[in-house]
Design an enzyme around this catalytic site. Sequence first.
Site, PDB file in Angstrom:
ATOM      1  CG  ASP A   1     -22.822 -18.380  67.134  1.00  0.00           C
ATOM      2  OD1 ASP A   1     -23.523 -18.005  68.089  1.00  0.00           O
ATOM      3  OD2 ASP A   1     -23.002 -19.458  66.524  1.00  0.00           O
TER       4      ASP A   1
ATOM      5  CG  ASP B   1     -24.412 -22.711  71.670  1.00  0.00           C
ATOM      6  OD1 ASP B   1     -23.833 -23.427  72.492  1.00  0.00           O
ATOM      7  OD2 ASP B   1     -25.255 -21.850  71.995  1.00  0.00           O
TER       8      ASP B   1
HETATM    9  C1  BG6 Z   1     -27.939 -20.642  70.148  1.00  0.00           C
HETATM   10  C2  BG6 Z   1     -28.080 -22.049  69.616  1.00  0.00           C
HETATM   11  O1  BG6 Z   1     -26.593 -20.328  70.350  1.00  0.00           O
HETATM   12  O2  BG6 Z   1     -28.635 -20.504  71.400  1.00  0.00           O
HETATM   13  C3  BG6 Z   1     -29.550 -22.398  69.492  1.00  0.00           C
HETATM   14  O3  BG6 Z   1     -27.472 -22.121  68.330  1.00  0.00           O
HETATM   15  C4  BG6 Z   1     -30.237 -22.216  70.849  1.00  0.00           C
HETATM   16  O4  BG6 Z   1     -29.676 -23.716  69.027  1.00  0.00           O
HETATM   17  C5  BG6 Z   1     -30.029 -20.790  71.324  1.00  0.00           C
HETATM   18  O5  BG6 Z   1     -31.632 -22.468  70.708  1.00  0.00           O
HETATM   19  C6  BG6 Z   1     -30.636 -20.545  72.704  1.00  0.00           C
HETATM   20  O6  BG6 Z   1     -29.877 -21.275  73.653  1.00  0.00           O
HETATM   21  P1  BG6 Z   1     -30.290 -21.459  75.177  1.00  0.00           P
HETATM   22  O7  BG6 Z   1     -29.027 -22.033  75.804  1.00  0.00           O
HETATM   23  O8  BG6 Z   1     -30.619 -20.100  75.737  1.00  0.00           O
HETATM   24  O9  BG6 Z   1     -31.441 -22.387  75.219  1.00  0.00           O
HETATM   25 MG    MG Z   2     -24.126 -21.068  66.427  1.00  0.00          MG
END
Ligand code: BG6
Ligand code: MG
Length: 257
Positions: free
Chosen positions: A50, A52
Amino acid sequence: MPLNVEKVKYPLAAPATLPDVHDFASWLLAPAHRIPPKPTRPGLQAVLFDLDGVLVDTAAFHYHAWKHLADELTLPFDENLNRSFRGVPRMACLDLLLGEHARYFAIEEKTVLAERKNGYYLDQVRTLRPEDAAPGARDLLTELRAAGVRTAVVSASKNARLVLDLLRLADAFDTVVDGGDVTRGKPDPQCFLKAAATLRTAPQRCLVIEDGEAGIRAARAADMPTVGIAPVRGAQRSVGGLTDLSLPFLDAPYATP
Ligand code: BG6
Ligand code: MG
């Protein structure tokens, strides 16, 4: 059947600088060249990371961006709600933020709000530097590559490729599956199964490293062993961070007694 390059017609979008028909043929066939051979490594064959919260700490960026939007809408938002957003696609997070108000918004209005949140998020993401990659990430990736273990980033974020570029980690992975590559987000297993198919590994030979419950559920639904970063509900094993991981640790579920 071998390709008869003499009969290949240049499509309209062909690059303008193609010198001859043989280069054109390799350009045309390039995607096929990139299909890796089936892995033969015993035990662990791929690690799916993963992004984030695992490879980079973006939780505060997401928090501040959602908080900014929530304040504008005079909606409550706190760390707990932000935690429940981990691994959840952007539009689904917006629905969670809007709660019972969600039904009063047209899809077009929701799209504008989600884009606005993303703008606030990107203002912070643009400050990321290579040294912001999670401690231990580069060493672990080097160790896995040297041992012939394939690697992927599997993220719900549509900003995943930008973040990897800013961290100068894009070339460290064999493939990336991001929020734009799937029709169903975590906890659906689609993203992990797509990565396994691209890497040509059986799901059971792919280990997932996740910090979010939605991601752990997706990995378990894909029949993949899991490691949680910090305790995550449902993870089979948990560690404090990537510095705690090594190839022998990741290989352990496959070791024969
Ligand atoms: C995930 C995060 O990796 O990506 C979430 O943990 C986030 O919190 C999701 O909502 C979508 O991210 P983005 O950058 O497309 O808004
Ligand atoms: Mg994550």
